[in-house]
Design a protein around this motif. Structure first.
Motif, mmCIF file in Angstrom:
data_model
loop_
_atom_site.group_PDB
_atom_site.id
_atom_site.type_symbol
_atom_site.label_atom_id
_atom_site.label_comp_id
_atom_site.label_asym_id
_atom_site.label_seq_id
_atom_site.Cartn_x
_atom_site.Cartn_y
_atom_site.Cartn_z
ATOM 1 N N PRO A 1 0.830 -1.211 0.000
ATOM 2 C CA PRO A 1 0.000 0.000 0.000
ATOM 3 C C PRO A 1 0.861 1.256 0.000
ATOM 4 O O PRO A 1 1.997 1.244 0.459
ATOM 5 C CB PRO A 1 -0.774 -0.123 1.311
ATOM 6 C CG PRO A 1 0.151 -0.907 2.199
ATOM 7 C CD PRO A 1 0.824 -1.892 1.282
ATOM 8 N N ASP B 1 -2.412 5.626 1.473
ATOM 9 C CA ASP B 1 -3.415 4.637 1.883
ATOM 10 C C ASP B 1 -3.309 4.319 3.369
ATOM 11 O O ASP B 1 -4.321 4.215 4.067
ATOM 12 C CB ASP B 1 -3.254 3.342 1.073
ATOM 13 C CG ASP B 1 -3.591 3.512 -0.396
ATOM 14 O OD1 ASP B 1 -4.318 4.467 -0.739
ATOM 15 O OD2 ASP B 1 -3.121 2.682 -1.199
ATOM 16 N N TRP C 1 -6.150 5.178 6.192
ATOM 17 C CA TRP C 1 -6.692 4.113 7.039
ATOM 18 C C TRP C 1 -6.501 4.460 8.513
ATOM 19 O O TRP C 1 -7.419 4.306 9.321
ATOM 20 C CB TRP C 1 -6.012 2.780 6.706
ATOM 21 C CG TRP C 1 -6.421 1.688 7.646
ATOM 22 C CD1 TRP C 1 -7.506 0.881 7.558
ATOM 23 C CD2 TRP C 1 -5.750 1.318 8.858
ATOM 24 N NE1 TRP C 1 -7.549 0.032 8.629
ATOM 25 C CE2 TRP C 1 -6.489 0.272 9.440
ATOM 26 C CE3 TRP C 1 -4.599 1.762 9.499
ATOM 27 C CZ2 TRP C 1 -6.112 -0.330 10.636
ATOM 28 C CZ3 TRP C 1 -4.218 1.153 10.694
ATOM 29 C CH2 TRP C 1 -4.976 0.125 11.253
ATOM 30 N N TYR D 1 -1.658 -1.381 10.455
ATOM 31 C CA TYR D 1 -2.247 -1.512 9.101
ATOM 32 C C TYR D 1 -2.054 -2.930 8.581
ATOM 33 O O TYR D 1 -2.993 -3.561 8.102
ATOM 34 C CB TYR D 1 -1.602 -0.498 8.156
ATOM 35 C CG TYR D 1 -2.151 -0.575 6.750
ATOM 36 C CD1 TYR D 1 -3.240 0.198 6.373
ATOM 37 C CD2 TYR D 1 -1.604 -1.445 5.815
ATOM 38 C CE1 TYR D 1 -3.753 0.131 5.090
ATOM 39 C CE2 TYR D 1 -2.109 -1.526 4.525
ATOM 40 C CZ TYR D 1 -3.185 -0.742 4.182
ATOM 41 O OH TYR D 1 -3.704 -0.838 2.902
ATOM 42 N N ASP D 2 -0.826 -3.459 8.690
ATOM 43 C CA ASP D 2 -0.529 -4.809 8.219
ATOM 44 C C ASP D 2 -1.395 -5.847 8.935
ATOM 45 O O ASP D 2 -1.895 -6.779 8.329
ATOM 46 C CB ASP D 2 0.949 -5.153 8.409
ATOM 47 C CG ASP D 2 1.859 -4.387 7.468
ATOM 48 O OD1 ASP D 2 1.347 -3.852 6.445
ATOM 49 O OD2 ASP D 2 3.061 -4.317 7.736
ATOM 50 N N ALA E 1 -4.292 -5.440 10.230
ATOM 51 C CA ALA E 1 -5.699 -5.300 9.849
ATOM 52 C C ALA E 1 -5.954 -5.765 8.426
ATOM 53 O O ALA E 1 -7.097 -6.000 8.033
ATOM 54 C CB ALA E 1 -6.141 -3.851 9.993
ATOM 55 N N HIS E 2 -4.929 -5.880 7.629
ATOM 56 C CA HIS E 2 -5.092 -6.261 6.233
ATOM 57 C C HIS E 2 -4.415 -7.568 6.017
ATOM 58 O O HIS E 2 -3.987 -8.156 5.287
ATOM 59 C CB HIS E 2 -4.547 -5.179 5.295
ATOM 60 C CG HIS E 2 -5.338 -3.911 5.420
ATOM 61 N ND1 HIS E 2 -5.042 -2.929 6.312
ATOM 62 C CD2 HIS E 2 -6.428 -3.487 4.750
ATOM 63 C CE1 HIS E 2 -5.912 -1.957 6.191
ATOM 64 N NE2 HIS E 2 -6.767 -2.253 5.263
#
Length: 115
Positions: free
Chosen positions: A81, A85, A89, A111-112, A114-115
């Motif tokens: 990302p 982004d 987020w 972030y990592d 959550a994705h």
């Protein structure tokens, strides 16, 4: 006067004459091992399961220690990302992030995760 230098590789596992040097890296450390064709194939087979699920890393990131984030800087051609982004987020999650500069490792890791 002419000289001829011959290098003969010895398999680091079994001491027989090796046919190649295999390079690999793990946890930010690069290694080389001299192996016969059979032992090299066995090593590649052992790694195949993991390599099939792994991401390639550019040479600019190799050797700088273990990385927990795959996010790029948002530049063209980068993988993962963009920084924009991640910032968008993070703001949606109520996190404070700066408008410019590097995104903190804590935000990237969140972030990592959550994705």
């Amino acid at each position: 006067m002419a000289q001829k230098v011959q290098i003969i590789l010895e398999d680091d596992l079994d001491g027989t004459e090796a046919s190649e040097t295999v390079s690999f890296a793990l946890d930010g450390t690069s290694y080389e091992i001299d192996l016969t064709a059979e032992n090299a194939a066995e090593m590649r087979d052992a790694f195949a399961r993991y390599v099939g699920h792994a991401r390639k890393v550019s040479s600019s990131r190799r050797g700088s220690g273990r990385r927990t984030s795959t996010a790029g800087s948002g530049s063209a051609g980068g993988s993962g990302p963009s920084t924009k982004d991640i910032r968008d987020w993070a703001r949606e999650q109520g996190m404070e992030v700066s408008e410019r500069g590097r995104v903190s490792s804590e935000v990237r890791e969140a972030y990592d995760a959550a994705h």
